[in-house]
Design a protein around this motif. Structure first.
Motif, short mmCIF file in Angstrom:
data_model
loop_
_atom_site.label_atom_id
_atom_site.label_comp_id
_atom_site.label_asym_id
_atom_site.label_seq_id
_atom_site.Cartn_x
_atom_site.Cartn_y
_atom_site.Cartn_z
N GLY A 1 0.82 -1.21 0.00
CA GLY A 1 0.00 0.00 0.00
C GLY A 1 0.86 1.26 0.00
O GLY A 1 1.86 1.33 0.72
N GLY B 1 -0.40 4.51 0.55
CA GLY B 1 -1.09 5.66 1.15
C GLY B 1 -0.14 6.29 2.17
O GLY B 1 1.08 6.07 2.14
N ILE B 2 -0.74 7.05 3.10
CA ILE B 2 0.09 7.72 4.10
C ILE B 2 0.90 6.72 4.91
O ILE B 2 2.10 6.91 5.15
N SER B 3 0.27 5.62 5.32
CA SER B 3 0.97 4.64 6.16
C SER B 3 2.11 3.99 5.37
O SER B 3 3.21 3.81 5.90
N GLU C 1 1.86 -1.06 -4.65
CA GLU C 1 0.67 -0.21 -4.64
C GLU C 1 -0.27 -0.64 -5.78
O GLU C 1 0.14 -0.70 -6.93
N ALA C 2 -1.50 -0.93 -5.40
CA ALA C 2 -2.46 -1.47 -6.37
C ALA C 2 -2.76 -0.50 -7.52
O ALA C 2 -3.01 -0.93 -8.64
N GLY D 1 -3.43 6.97 -1.45
CA GLY D 1 -4.53 6.18 -0.90
C GLY D 1 -5.86 6.90 -0.98
O GLY D 1 -6.27 7.38 -2.04
N VAL D 2 -6.53 7.02 0.18
CA VAL D 2 -7.89 7.60 0.18
C VAL D 2 -7.92 9.02 -0.38
O VAL D 2 -8.94 9.44 -0.94
N TRP D 3 -6.83 9.75 -0.23
CA TRP D 3 -6.84 11.14 -0.70
C TRP D 3 -6.89 11.19 -2.23
O TRP D 3 -7.38 12.16 -2.81
N GLN E 1 -9.86 17.21 7.74
CA GLN E 1 -10.66 17.75 8.85
C GLN E 1 -9.85 17.79 10.14
O GLN E 1 -10.39 18.00 11.22
N THR E 2 -8.55 17.59 9.99
CA THR E 2 -7.63 17.71 11.12
C THR E 2 -6.82 18.98 10.84
O THR E 2 -6.49 19.22 9.68
N TYR F 1 -1.56 17.10 11.05
CA TYR F 1 -1.54 16.08 10.01
C TYR F 1 -0.31 16.31 9.14
O TYR F 1 -0.40 16.70 7.97
N VAL G 1 -1.76 -6.67 -4.61
CA VAL G 1 -1.52 -7.91 -3.89
C VAL G 1 -2.80 -8.73 -3.91
O VAL G 1 -3.86 -8.24 -3.50
N CYS H 1 -0.21 -2.00 4.78
CA CYS H 1 -0.70 -0.60 4.86
C CYS H 1 -1.82 -0.43 3.84
O CYS H 1 -1.84 0.54 3.08
N GLY I 1 -4.98 0.08 4.22
CA GLY I 1 -6.03 1.06 4.50
C GLY I 1 -7.28 0.47 5.12
O GLY I 1 -7.76 -0.58 4.74
N ASN J 1 -4.45 10.61 11.91
CA ASN J 1 -4.01 9.28 11.54
C ASN J 1 -2.63 9.28 10.91
O ASN J 1 -1.95 8.26 10.91
C1 LIG Z 1 -12.31 10.70 2.46
C2 LIG Z 1 -11.47 10.48 3.69
C3 LIG Z 1 -11.00 11.56 4.40
C4 LIG Z 1 -10.25 11.38 5.57
N1 LIG Z 1 -9.89 12.48 6.31
C5 LIG Z 1 -9.11 12.32 7.39
C6 LIG Z 1 -8.67 13.45 8.15
O1 LIG Z 1 -9.04 14.59 7.87
N2 LIG Z 1 -7.87 13.24 9.21
C7 LIG Z 1 -7.45 11.99 9.56
O2 LIG Z 1 -6.70 11.86 10.52
N3 LIG Z 1 -7.87 10.92 8.87
C8 LIG Z 1 -8.68 11.04 7.80
N4 LIG Z 1 -9.12 9.95 7.10
C9 LIG Z 1 -8.67 8.63 7.51
C10 LIG Z 1 -7.57 8.19 6.50
O3 LIG Z 1 -7.97 6.91 6.17
C11 LIG Z 1 -6.16 8.31 7.09
O4 LIG Z 1 -5.90 9.62 7.51
C12 LIG Z 1 -5.04 7.95 6.13
O5 LIG Z 1 -5.07 8.70 4.94
C13 LIG Z 1 -5.04 6.47 5.84
O6 LIG Z 1 -3.85 6.16 5.15
P1 LIG Z 1 -3.43 4.65 4.91
O7 LIG Z 1 -2.18 4.68 4.15
O8 LIG Z 1 -3.42 3.91 6.21
O9 LIG Z 1 -4.61 4.00 4.06
P2 LIG Z 1 -5.13 4.37 2.59
O10 LIG Z 1 -5.07 5.82 2.36
O11 LIG Z 1 -6.43 3.68 2.45
O12 LIG Z 1 -4.06 3.69 1.62
C14 LIG Z 1 -4.05 2.32 1.38
C15 LIG Z 1 -3.30 2.07 0.08
O13 LIG Z 1 -3.20 0.65 -0.11
C16 LIG Z 1 -3.50 0.34 -1.44
N5 LIG Z 1 -4.01 -1.03 -1.49
C17 LIG Z 1 -5.19 -1.50 -1.04
N6 LIG Z 1 -5.31 -2.81 -1.28
C18 LIG Z 1 -4.15 -3.17 -1.90
C19 LIG Z 1 -3.67 -4.39 -2.41
N7 LIG Z 1 -4.38 -5.52 -2.36
N8 LIG Z 1 -2.45 -4.42 -2.99
C20 LIG Z 1 -1.68 -3.29 -3.08
N9 LIG Z 1 -2.10 -2.09 -2.61
C21 LIG Z 1 -3.31 -2.04 -2.04
C22 LIG Z 1 -4.57 1.36 -1.84
O14 LIG Z 1 -4.62 1.51 -3.25
C23 LIG Z 1 -4.05 2.61 -1.13
O15 LIG Z 1 -3.17 3.36 -1.93
C24 LIG Z 1 -9.91 10.09 5.97
C25 LIG Z 1 -10.40 8.99 5.26
C26 LIG Z 1 -11.18 9.19 4.14
C27 LIG Z 1 -11.73 8.00 3.42
#
Ligand SMILES: Cc1cc2nc3c(=O)[nH]c(=O)nc-3n(C[C@H](O)[C@H](O)[C@H](O)COP(=O)(O)OP(=O)(O)OC[C@H]3O[C@@H](n4cnc5c(N)ncnc54)[C@H](O)[C@@H]3O)c2cc1C
Ligand SMILES: NC(=O)c1ccc[n+]([C@@H]2O[C@H](COP(=O)([O-])OP(=O)(O)OC[C@H]3O[C@@H](n4cnc5c(N)ncnc54)[C@H](OP(=O)(O)O)[C@@H]3O)[C@@H](O)[C@H]2O)c1
Length: 546
Positions: A46, A48-50, A67-68, A74-76, A87-88, A93, A137, A178, A180, A446
């Motif tokens: 993944g 995304g941010i993580s 990354e898929a 990711g969500v952004w 919204q933080t 953030y 994946v 990571c 999401g 997050n």
């Molecule tokens: C619309 C929205 C707004 C948000 N706003 C806030 C905010 O204001 N403040 C806050 O703290 N949090 C917010 N969040 C929570 C947000 O989820 C986290 O802040 C953070 O962006 C999550 O990052 P992540 O990397 O953990 O997950 P994600 O951003 O979901 O990233 C996951 C990544 O993994 C990839 N992936 C998924 N499955 C697979 C696979 N099988 N194989 C390979 N890659 C894969 C995806 O394509 C994606 O790029 C928000 C969430 C959403 C949905």
């Protein structure tokens, strides 16, 4: 006799194999469909941010980030609407070593600004070289057992579907998942016979599908339609506002929100003139709250202080009831504010939400159960409304995403019977070896929650400390789960916002960092903790230069 000579073109291309036949002197060069397995110590699933935070902290191992999709964020990138904003507050953030360009600007950045910030972070720290885009994946297999966390032996085999639909296998000693908690897999409600979308003459979609539309497409979709938005959380609220904006003028139609549970919504980060962080994000304010591993004396003190906690929650509720027309619209929640805060469910309200409701462009329908009829939606109180379009802002199933790729028996260990994901330090599932999870425990920001855990993980992998026994990890997780259960009925969302500083303290102690990180006692007690407080510690830098 067949003789094989392998010629590797640059991996991960399919490898070419020249085959000589010693009798017939035939020479054939085949491009085998089977691809060579790519080995790396660390795989990050993944981008995304993580995933980015993990890649930065584990850069010394040359990780492979799978990354898929075709982009980071990711969500952004994939789950945002036209009007989605952070919204933080932006200073909460941000990565600890990469401040926002205008970090003191009090406006909330749009999702495009967040993507720019993330791109700039990834470019600055040269993270793109680790990322394999369009690499989804699809399966993870246990390859060999290893007693050592980072021994030379491959541990996990990961099947990745690439853009041309071929399968590439990777082999990793350690995986950081990571993928999401939100996005990708929508929650679609279940309906009884002849009550589902099949009887509905209009269109139904999930907010996930809606987020794929560009500004013009989304406006066109909503304009002049009778829209029902199911849900009353952040996606639903933003959607209702977009619907109202697309339906200005005489021909505009109202949008109806189906509200199953009313939650507290907040117009801004100031309550009765006081900054919001004072209520929950300082060491002093979190002192009032239960925390894991507290002694008997502290448990007693917390019980004695419970009126103070309730008073804080009431004070915020009274402000929100005064400021917002919650009673007028029947939206006063039945639970205390603290329970929403403790489950990371606090939504920041777009300014025009209630003004649009006042103009009749957003309506509310409280209902514990609903279903489709041919011209719209019906409710358990016997009423019906007509609809052309029903948008489900009903959330996402992050655990299903994990179950789809993790092998048995590990996929069965993804949650306790209580529904909470068992993660030591919000990162390690004690039942799953050589694997970490990032982004599954939430707090106020997050990004900060993921980044500090990635720092902790890098030191764990680097051998700076060891994990406690499995029993101790499980005990710690259960203690945290108990606190969440005591604090909020919505504990399944695995949120640590009322004891986040204590959580970070324990992480710091394990990493060998000082846990009280402010310059003065006053700041320690009354200023909020954010990622800037957890910049690289000097002893760590010394270690690295030695
Ligand atoms: C619309 C929205 C707004 C948000 N706003 C806030 C905010 O204001 N403040 C806050 O703290 N949090 C917010 N969040 C929570 C947000 O989820 C986290 O802040 C953070 O962006 C999550 O990052 P992540 O990397 O953990 O997950 P994600 O951003 O979901 O990233 C996951 C990544 O993994 C990839 N992936 C998924 N499955 C697979 C696979 N099988 N194989 C390979 N890659 C894969 C995806 O394509 C994606 O790029 C928000 C969430 C959403 C949905
Ligand atoms: N920064 C931003 O601007 C922004 C924008 C969007 C999303 N987000 C974040 O993204 C995450 C996901 O948010 P989300 O709003 O998409 O999902 P969510 O928080 O999971 O909310 C789902 C909503 O759908 C309702 N719901 C679910 N099933 C239902 C059913 N069968 N009938 C009626 N209602 C039903 C829920 O009601 P109950 O409460 O009764 O379960 C809830 O109101 C959250 O962390 C959120 O903060 C942030």
């Amino acid at each position: 006799m067949w003789n094989f000579k392998y010629k590797y073109h640059h991996l991960p291309q399919p490898f070419k194999c020249t085959i000589y036949h010693s009798h017939s002197r035939y020479i054939h060069t085949y491009t085998l469909l089977l691809m060579a397995v790519i080995f790396s110590k660390i795989g990050i699933l993944g981008g995304g941010i993580s995933g980015l935070a993990a890649a930065k902290q584990l850069a010394e191992y040359n990780p492979v980030v799978l990354e898929a999709t075709g982009s980071i964020g990711g969500v952004w990138k994939h789950c945002s609407f036209r009007t989605t904003k952070l919204q933080t507050p932006r200073c909460d953030y941000e990565f600890s070593d990469y401040p926002w360009p205008l970090r003191d600007n009090s406006s909330f950045p749009s999702y495009t600004e967040i993507l720019e910030y993330l791109n700039s972070y990834a470019t600055h720290f040269d993270l793109f070289k680790f990322i394999k885009f369009n690499s989804r994946v699809i399966e993870i297999k246990l390859a060999k057992s290893s007693s050592n966390l980072l021994s030379q032996k491959p541990f996990w085999e990961v099947a990745v579907q690439t853009i041309d639909a071929s399968i590439q296998w990777y082999s990793f000693e350690f995986i950081v998942v990571c993928m999401g908690k939100y996005g990708d897999i929508p929650i679609i409600p279940k309906f009884g016979k002849k009550k589902g979308p099949e009887v509905f003459k209009g269109k139904m979609m999930h907010s996930q599908e809606y987020s794929k539309l560009n500004s013009e497409e989304s406006c066109q979709l909503l304009k002049g339609k009778k829209v029902v938005v199911v849900g009353y959380k952040k996606s639903a609220i933003d959607l209702a506002v977009e619907c109202a904006q697309a339906n200005q003028g005489e021909e505009g139609k109202p949008c109806t929100m189906v509200v199953r549970t009313s939650h507290w919504i907040v117009p801004h980060y100031s309550i009765w003139g006081l900054p919001f962080y004072l209520f929950y994000s300082t060491r002093f304010s979190q002192f009032l709250h239960q925390r894991p591993n507290q002694g008997a004396l502290r448990t007693m003190l917390c019980s004695l202080l419970s009126p103070a906690r309730k008073a804080t929650s009431k004070m915020i509720e009274s402000y929100l009831l005064w400021k917002l027309p919650l009673v007028k619209y029947g939206l006063k929640p039945d639970h205390p504010f603290e329970e929403d805060y403790a489950s990371c469910q606090m939504a920041i309200l777009p300014e025009s939400f209630f003004p649009e409701a006042d103009k009749g462009r957003i309506n509310f329908k409280r209902a514990s159960s609903w279903w489709f009829w041919e011209d719209g939606v019906a409710f358990d109180d016997g009423t019906k409304i007509e609809a052309d379009l029903v948008i489900l802002a009903t959330g996402f199933d992050g655990k299903k995403k994990l179950r789809a790729v993790l092998p048995q028996p590990f996929s069965a260990f993804l949650e306790f019977p209580s529904g909470i994901m068992p993660l030591y330090r919000g990162t390690i599932n004690p039942y799953i070896p050589n694997m970490a999870f990032m982004g599954y425990v939430e707090s106020v920001s997050n990004l900060h929650t993921s980044e500090i855990r990635c720092k902790w993980l890098a030191r764990l992998i680097g051998g700076k400390f060891k994990l406690p026994s499995m029993e101790k990890m499980v005990e710690q997780i259960k203690t945290e789960a108990e606190i969440m259960k005591k604090t909020t009925r919505f504990y399944k969302r695995t949120c640590i916002s009322t004891f986040s500083i204590n959580h970070s303290d324990e992480i710091c102690e394990e990493m060998g960092w000082t846990s009280w990180r402010k310059k003065t006692w006053l700041a320690e007690a009354f200023s909020p903790y954010n990622s800037q407080d957890y910049q690289q510690q000097d002893d760590d830098d010394d270690d690295e230069t030695n």
